[in-house]
Design an enzyme around this catalytic site. Structure first.
Site, PDB file in Angstrom:
ATOM      1  N   SER A 185       0.831  -1.210   0.000  1.00  0.00           N
ATOM      2  CA  SER A 185       0.000   0.000   0.000  1.00  0.00           C
ATOM      3  C   SER A 185       0.863   1.257   0.000  1.00  0.00           C
ATOM      4  O   SER A 185       0.333   2.364   0.028  1.00  0.00           O
ATOM      5  CB  SER A 185      -0.958   0.001   1.202  1.00  0.00           C
ATOM      6  OG  SER A 185      -0.245  -0.179   2.409  1.00  0.00           O
ATOM      7  N   ASN A 236      -2.136  -2.604  12.890  1.00  0.00           N
ATOM      8  CA  ASN A 236      -3.598  -2.450  12.859  1.00  0.00           C
ATOM      9  C   ASN A 236      -4.063  -1.220  13.633  1.00  0.00           C
ATOM     10  O   ASN A 236      -4.900  -0.461  13.143  1.00  0.00           O
ATOM     11  CB  ASN A 236      -4.267  -3.721  13.397  1.00  0.00           C
ATOM     12  CG  ASN A 236      -4.001  -4.916  12.507  1.00  0.00           C
ATOM     13  OD1 ASN A 236      -3.413  -4.768  11.431  1.00  0.00           O
ATOM     14  ND2 ASN A 236      -4.417  -6.105  12.931  1.00  0.00           N
ATOM     15  N   THR A 258     -41.078  24.140 -11.898  1.00  0.00           N
ATOM     16  CA  THR A 258     -41.445  22.769 -11.520  1.00  0.00           C
ATOM     17  C   THR A 258     -41.486  22.001 -12.836  1.00  0.00           C
ATOM     18  O   THR A 258     -41.885  22.572 -13.861  1.00  0.00           O
ATOM     19  CB  THR A 258     -42.817  22.676 -10.822  1.00  0.00           C
ATOM     20  OG1 THR A 258     -43.828  23.124 -11.716  1.00  0.00           O
ATOM     21  CG2 THR A 258     -42.874  23.499  -9.535  1.00  0.00           C
ATOM     22  N   HIS A 259     -41.043  20.792 -12.813  1.00  0.00           N
ATOM     23  CA  HIS A 259     -41.004  19.967 -14.035  1.00  0.00           C
ATOM     24  C   HIS A 259     -40.242  20.662 -15.161  1.00  0.00           C
ATOM     25  O   HIS A 259     -40.549  20.454 -16.332  1.00  0.00           O
ATOM     26  CB  HIS A 259     -42.425  19.607 -14.505  1.00  0.00           C
ATOM     27  CG  HIS A 259     -43.300  19.089 -13.415  1.00  0.00           C
ATOM     28  ND1 HIS A 259     -43.347  17.754 -13.052  1.00  0.00           N
ATOM     29  CD2 HIS A 259     -44.142  19.733 -12.570  1.00  0.00           C
ATOM     30  CE1 HIS A 259     -44.198  17.598 -12.048  1.00  0.00           C
ATOM     31  NE2 HIS A 259     -44.690  18.787 -11.736  1.00  0.00           N
ATOM     32  N   SER A 282     -15.825  25.288 -28.645  1.00  0.00           N
ATOM     33  CA  SER A 282     -15.854  24.117 -29.508  1.00  0.00           C
ATOM     34  C   SER A 282     -14.686  24.239 -30.469  1.00  0.00           C
ATOM     35  O   SER A 282     -14.359  25.342 -30.912  1.00  0.00           O
ATOM     36  CB  SER A 282     -17.172  24.073 -30.280  1.00  0.00           C
ATOM     37  OG  SER A 282     -17.004  23.315 -31.467  1.00  0.00           O
ATOM     38  N   ASN A 301     -19.841  27.034 -23.858  1.00  0.00           N
ATOM     39  CA  ASN A 301     -20.456  25.863 -23.212  1.00  0.00           C
ATOM     40  C   ASN A 301     -20.221  25.828 -21.694  1.00  0.00           C
ATOM     41  O   ASN A 301     -19.191  26.304 -21.218  1.00  0.00           O
ATOM     42  CB  ASN A 301     -19.898  24.576 -23.831  1.00  0.00           C
ATOM     43  CG  ASN A 301     -20.322  24.396 -25.284  1.00  0.00           C
ATOM     44  OD1 ASN A 301     -21.421  24.796 -25.657  1.00  0.00           O
ATOM     45  ND2 ASN A 301     -19.450  23.816 -26.079  1.00  0.00           N
ATOM     46  N   TYR A 335      -9.428  -6.662  12.125  1.00  0.00           N
ATOM     47  CA  TYR A 335      -8.721  -6.230  10.917  1.00  0.00           C
ATOM     48  C   TYR A 335      -8.730  -7.314   9.848  1.00  0.00           C
ATOM     49  O   TYR A 335      -8.531  -8.495  10.122  1.00  0.00           O
ATOM     50  CB  TYR A 335      -7.262  -5.854  11.233  1.00  0.00           C
ATOM     51  CG  TYR A 335      -6.537  -5.383   9.989  1.00  0.00           C
ATOM     52  CD1 TYR A 335      -6.671  -4.076   9.544  1.00  0.00           C
ATOM     53  CD2 TYR A 335      -5.782  -6.268   9.218  1.00  0.00           C
ATOM     54  CE1 TYR A 335      -6.058  -3.648   8.369  1.00  0.00           C
ATOM     55  CE2 TYR A 335      -5.164  -5.850   8.051  1.00  0.00           C
ATOM     56  CZ  TYR A 335      -5.309  -4.530   7.628  1.00  0.00           C
ATOM     57  OH  TYR A 335      -4.708  -4.111   6.474  1.00  0.00           O
ATOM     58  N   GLN A 369      -7.265  -2.338   3.742  1.00  0.00           N
ATOM     59  CA  GLN A 369      -6.216  -1.540   3.122  1.00  0.00           C
ATOM     60  C   GLN A 369      -6.768  -0.685   1.983  1.00  0.00           C
ATOM     61  O   GLN A 369      -6.253   0.383   1.697  1.00  0.00           O
ATOM     62  CB  GLN A 369      -5.120  -2.482   2.599  1.00  0.00           C
ATOM     63  CG  GLN A 369      -4.039  -1.808   1.803  1.00  0.00           C
ATOM     64  CD  GLN A 369      -2.853  -2.722   1.576  1.00  0.00           C
ATOM     65  OE1 GLN A 369      -2.244  -3.199   2.518  1.00  0.00           O
ATOM     66  NE2 GLN A 369      -2.527  -2.977   0.309  1.00  0.00           N
TER      67      GLN A 369
HETATM   68  N1  ARG Z   1      -1.067  -1.780   4.833  1.00  0.00           N
HETATM   69  C1  ARG Z   1      -2.057  -2.140   5.795  1.00  0.00           C
HETATM   70  C2  ARG Z   1      -3.338  -1.334   5.615  1.00  0.00           C
HETATM   71  O1  ARG Z   1      -3.229  -0.319   5.032  1.00  0.00           O
HETATM   72  C3  ARG Z   1      -1.553  -1.884   7.168  1.00  0.00           C
HETATM   73  C4  ARG Z   1      -2.067  -2.831   8.188  1.00  0.00           C
HETATM   74  C5  ARG Z   1      -1.526  -4.175   7.911  1.00  0.00           C
HETATM   75  N2  ARG Z   1      -1.881  -5.109   8.933  1.00  0.00           N
HETATM   76  C6  ARG Z   1      -1.728  -6.402   8.783  1.00  0.00           C
HETATM   77  N3  ARG Z   1      -2.093  -7.144   9.750  1.00  0.00           N
HETATM   78  N4  ARG Z   1      -1.274  -6.905   7.669  1.00  0.00           N
HETATM   79  O2  ARG Z   1      -4.396  -1.711   6.036  1.00  0.00           O
END
Ligand code: ARG
Length: 440
Positions: A27, A114, A159-160, A280, A288, A320, A325
């Site tokens: 991530s 987490n 309206t409408h 355009s 526009n 979790y 993620q």
């Molecule tokens: N990259 C993870 C996320 O964004 C971080 C938490 C990862 N935790 C785990 N138990 N793999 O959620």
């Protein structure tokens, strides 16, 4: 097998991750945006560890000094975080080990990614709420100036999509834009309330048996309290969901406003300034409403993001799951998107006008005073249904004669057996002002 070994793997985890899997699953490209929050969260955690006797003052100072210095170093390019990490949390810890040595191994005491990611996300949401509030304020200020400039302008309420009744341009502006945004802003305080609890101390899912002082870390981060329940603290994302809902509703409101402006421009009642109008490439005469069409289109993206987030969360048990993620890219896109569209609407408000003359022509052509004439008859003692029928007949007769209600003279009214003073009811401006006064 080509692979990479990371700090969050042990013999029990089963060796190194496949490089391609790591590159696909990391991530870091997204949560690098949480670097500042992540360092701030870690500094607070270090303070909690020190308060709990788990770090000496020297150790804590070393860690805090390094963590505080990192965001600026990354921003300047002095430090480039390792790309082959699973996320920003591990990239920071790996860098810390390089920077301060073995003491870095104490940072993760009593903590998990987490509760770390849950904390970072709440800090980011808090900042996003502040940015949204100030950008909404920018639009509201620009809308107030627009209404000031249009204080005397009368236009049709529809309206409408048919001309209905005369109204003041300022009444339309409130209905089309500002009142909805004010309600959205109020809803953001609800998001703030859901950000009150610190996740730090939730650990992986069951908290920790170590004496980390989580009230110290909570307070250092501006949270009201440490977690009440570790499973809930790390696994719930209700604040993110609510925030994305508010973004979707702002998107809806901006889309609705844009739809109105587009239609008013198409009817010739709105003039778009060249600064926001599209041309355009082939037709030289075009002006526009591109800005408003794009904002209306963005509204669709906001609704999609809300659905994406809900579908991500639905069916997940407590605690979790790696699915979580994926909440970040959706949340970031929703907040970025809505802040940008709010800014575009703010810019638009000094670049379009409702035109008084064409609006008056539309009111007359659309017989917008019919209900006012009807109510004038009721005020003179006639039953509503009778008045309604009489005015309907007058509208039909005038149209047959190629005329409009506004063309009726006092003599015409008298000839129809009605009070000639009712000509006063045929003025769209008086009608709009009389109606606006009721809601002042
Ligand atoms: N990259 C993870 C996320 O964004 C971080 C938490 C990862 N935790 C785990 N138990 N793999 O959620």
């Amino acid at each position: 097998m080509s692979g990479t070994k990371s700090i969050a793997r042990t013999a029990a985890t089963g060796g190194a991750l496949d490089r391609e899997f790591l590159a696909w699953s990391t991530s870091l490209p997204i949560d690098i945006r949480l670097l500042e929050e992540d360092c701030r969260g870690s500094v607070a955690h270090v303070q909690g560890l020190r308060a709990g006797g788990l770090l000496t003052d020297d150790e804590a100072d070393t860690l805090i000094g390094a963590l505080k210095s990192l965001p600026a170093k990354v921003a300047s390019g002095e430090v480039v975080l390792q790309a082959d990490e699973e996320d920003v949390h591990m990239a920071v810890e790996s860098w810390l080990r390089e920077a301060v040595g073995d003491v870095a191994g104490k940072l993760h005491t009593g903590r998990s990614r987490n509760d770390q990611v849950a904390t970072d996300l709440k800090l980011w949401c808090r900042d996003a709420v502040g940015r949204l509030e100030s950008q909404i304020e920018g639009v509201l200020v620009a809308a107030a100036a627009w209404s000031q400039r249009h204080a005397e302008v009368v236009m049709p309420a529809y309206t409408h999509r048919q001309v209905a009744i005369p109204t003041m341009a300022s009444v339309w502006m409130e209905a089309a834009l500002t009142l909805g945004l004010q309600r959205d802003r109020a809803l953001l305080s609800g998001v703030r309330e859901e950000l009150a609890e610190s996740p730090l101390g939730g650990g992986a899912v069951g908290g920790t048996t170590l004496p980390v002082d989580t009230s110290v870390s909570a307070e250092a981060l501006g949270f009201e309290r440490p977690p009440a329940n570790p499973i809930d603290a790390i696994g719930q994302r209700d604040h993110a969901l609510l925030l994305v809902f508010v973004c979707a509703r702002i998107g809806l409101h901006l889309g609705r406003f844009s739809a109105d402006v587009i239609e008013l421009a198409s009817d010739g009642l709105v003039k778009l300034g060249g600064a926001i109008a599209g041309g355009s490439s082939m037709m030289p005469h075009k002006r526009n409403p591109d800005l408003f069409e794009l904002v209306r289109g963005q509204s669709a993206l906001r609704q999609g993001e809300l659905v994406q987030l809900m579908v991500t969360f639905q069916g997940l048990g407590a605690g979790y799951h790696r699915d979580l993620q994926q909440d970040k890219q959706v949340l970031f896109a929703a907040v970025d998107g809505v802040i940008d569209t709010l800014r575009m609407i703010e810019i638009s408000l000094s670049n379009f006008e409702v035109l008084a003359e064409p609006s008056m022509r539309a009111l007359i052509a659309g017989d917008a005073v019919a209900t006012d004439l009807c109510e004038g008859l009721v005020a003179g003692g006639m039953a509503f249904r009778d008045a309604y029928g009489r005015v309907g007949a007058l509208v039909a007769a005038q149209r047959d004669a190629g005329k409009r209600l506004a063309d009726l003279t006092a003599a015409d009214l008298e000839a129809a057996g009605l009070d000639p003073a009712l000509t006063e009811r045929l003025d769209p401006e008086l009608a709009a002002k009389r109606r606006a006064a009721r809601f002042g």
